[in-house]
Design a protein around this motif. Structure first.
Motif, PDB file in Angstrom:
ATOM      1  N   LYS A 224       4.987   6.636  -4.166  1.00 56.66           N
ATOM      2  CA  LYS A 224       5.449   7.305  -5.381  1.00 56.66           C
ATOM      3  C   LYS A 224       4.388   8.295  -5.834  1.00 56.66           C
ATOM      4  N   ARG A 225       4.803   9.507  -6.150  1.00 58.25           N
ATOM      5  CA  ARG A 225       3.855  10.498  -6.663  1.00 58.25           C
ATOM      6  C   ARG A 225       3.553  10.165  -8.118  1.00 58.25           C
ATOM      7  N   GLU A 226       2.324   9.783  -8.372  1.00 55.91           N
ATOM      8  CA  GLU A 226       1.924   9.407  -9.718  1.00 55.91           C
ATOM      9  C   GLU A 226       1.682  10.659 -10.551  1.00 55.91           C
ATOM     10  N   ARG A 227       2.202  10.648 -11.773  1.00 59.75           N
ATOM     11  CA  ARG A 227       2.042  11.795 -12.665  1.00 59.75           C
ATOM     12  C   ARG A 227       1.475  11.347 -14.003  1.00 59.75           C
ATOM     13  N   GLU A 235      -1.506  12.885 -11.518  1.00 59.81           N
ATOM     14  CA  GLU A 235      -2.677  12.036 -11.731  1.00 59.81           C
ATOM     15  C   GLU A 235      -3.119  11.391 -10.421  1.00 59.81           C
ATOM     16  N   GLY A 236      -2.156  11.037  -9.581  1.00 58.89           N
ATOM     17  CA  GLY A 236      -2.487  10.316  -8.359  1.00 58.89           C
ATOM     18  C   GLY A 236      -3.064  11.243  -7.311  1.00 58.89           C
ATOM     19  N   SER A 239      -1.633  10.026  -3.754  1.00 62.85           N
ATOM     20  CA  SER A 239      -0.180  10.157  -3.658  1.00 62.85           C
ATOM     21  C   SER A 239       0.241  11.620  -3.709  1.00 62.85           C
TER      22      SER A 239
END
Length: 403
Positions: A224-227, A235-236, A239
């Protein structure tokens, strides 16, 4: 077991040490990174250092370990240590690194507490640290031996055999060995570490659960692309890099599988409860059950933002349908204008375990945000489940003991 003299000192000083652990761990990490900046750049998670969650997790683990030593002296708190040992093994941590940690951590205790740290107090807490460290070293040595590698030699070059966009913010990556040999075996629920080089030259590592069952010639992870909270700025670090750059044919540095959220053998009923990207180990468990234990009673609960953002939604339903004694219960915060919302097993709002009937002797496995798992655990305890029957996996620093 602590010596009698040290146990008395630790018991009497534990309240003040526990109160100051936040300051102690902040000073510890700052001084260690000043001496060894490459550790922050290439080993520790920079995001978790920046937001303080790693310091909080360390403080919680130390406090829980010390409390266990003085309150239950005949027991070793393996539940506290096992999760840490598996995380360390997935990073390739070796015994010599504990000496560096000891020097900076115990110095931070002395500096924060000042005159309260007499030679006897320092010796007692040194004993606590090395009891914890040596237990972790022994656990990690066993994990390396079980993986048939030298201590710390866990990294492999893996090729991306395929990439699939699962939702607007998740993608799955199929990983295989470049030499064509089968991937190493693992237990459903385990994870691998992925290490990438970022634009500033740093090497950052994150853990991702294996989202298919063992027995294939490849692994699969779902990222999952962390935002950030505003949904715009990523943020990630890892990712975001994987989503932007990792394509079929590329290679990645990937560790061997580790992790202690292990699906047990036997015929006890299972509750698999997940939220968001926490679905990934559940998929591996379900696929394994389809092949090895198709008659087992399984209750599957998943919560997500909406059907659109539910990664592997159709795959989850298909796996549950292949288990004759399994049931699926979905909760979405938003079900607006989506055909999946009409299914009888779909609910709107927050997951509500209290609405379910659980068989006796149910074993529960939880994976998702900490707040979700704490609510589910409380509901399960109210159902009468034994606390020892409730297992969980945290993506990131384990803050369970700090709350």
């Amino acid at each position: 077991m602590l010596s009698t003299q040290s146990a008395q000192i630790v018991r009497s000083t534990l309240p003040v040490v526990a109160t100051s652990l936040g300051d102690i761990t902040e000073l510890f990490y700052r001084r260690m990174f000043e001496e060894r900046p490459e550790l922050l750049r290439d080993l520790f998670n920079r995001a978790n250092q920046a937001n303080g969650s790693q310091r909080e997790a360390l403080a919680g683990a130390v406090a829980a370990f010390a409390t266990s030593l003085v309150e239950r002296p005949d027991e070793r708190p393996d539940a506290v240590l096992g999760r840490i040992a598996n995380k360390h093994a997935s990073l390739g941590i070796t015994a010599d690194q504990y000496t560096l940690v000891a020097r900076h951590l115990l110095a931070a205790v002395a500096d924060v507490l000042g005159d309260a740290v007499t030679p006897a107090v320092a010796a007692a807490w040194d004993e606590v640290y090395w009891l914890m460290a040596n237990a972790l070293i022994a656990m990690e040595a066993r994990l390396y031996a079980e993986a048939h590698v030298d201590d710390g030699a866990v990294w492999r070059t893996m090729e991306i055999a395929g990439r699939r966009e699962e939702t607007p913010d998740t993608a799955s990556f199929v990983l295989r060995r470049p030499d064509g040999l089968p991937t190493e075996p693992f237990v459903p629920g385990q994870y691998v570490s992925v290490r990438v080089e970022l634009p500033d030259g740093a090497h950052q590592t994150r853990q991702y659960s294996l989202s298919t069952a063992p027995g294939r010639d490849a692994w699969r992870i779902t990222v999952k692309r962390e935002r950030s909270a505003d949904g715009r700025v990523p943020e990630g670090e890892v990712s975001s890099w994987l989503h932007a750059h990792a394509r079929a044919g590329d290679t990645l540095e990937v560790s061997l599988p580790f992790g202690d959220l292990l699906l047990p053998d036997g015929d006890a009923p299972l509750l698999l409860a997940s939220a968001g990207i926490g679905i990934t180990p559940v998929l591996a468990m379900l696929e394994h059950l389809v092949v090895d234990s198709p008659d087992r009673t399984v209750i599957v609960v998943h919560a997500d933002r909406s059907p659109t953002y539910h990664a592997h939604r159709l795959e989850l339903s298909a796996l549950v349908e292949r288990l004759p004694h399994a049931s699926l219960h979905l909760w979405y915060e938003d079900t607006t204008d989506h055909p999946a919302s009409a299914a009888p097993h779909v609910n709107e709002g927050w997951a509500d375990i209290t609405r379910l009937t659980l068989p006796k002797e149910t074993l529960a496995f939880l994976c998702g945000p900490l707040s979700f798992m704490q609510i589910v655990r409380a509901d399960l305890l109210a159902h009468g489940l034994n606390p020892a029957a409730i297992h969980y996996e945290v993506f990131g620093p384990d803050l369970w003991l700090s709350t």
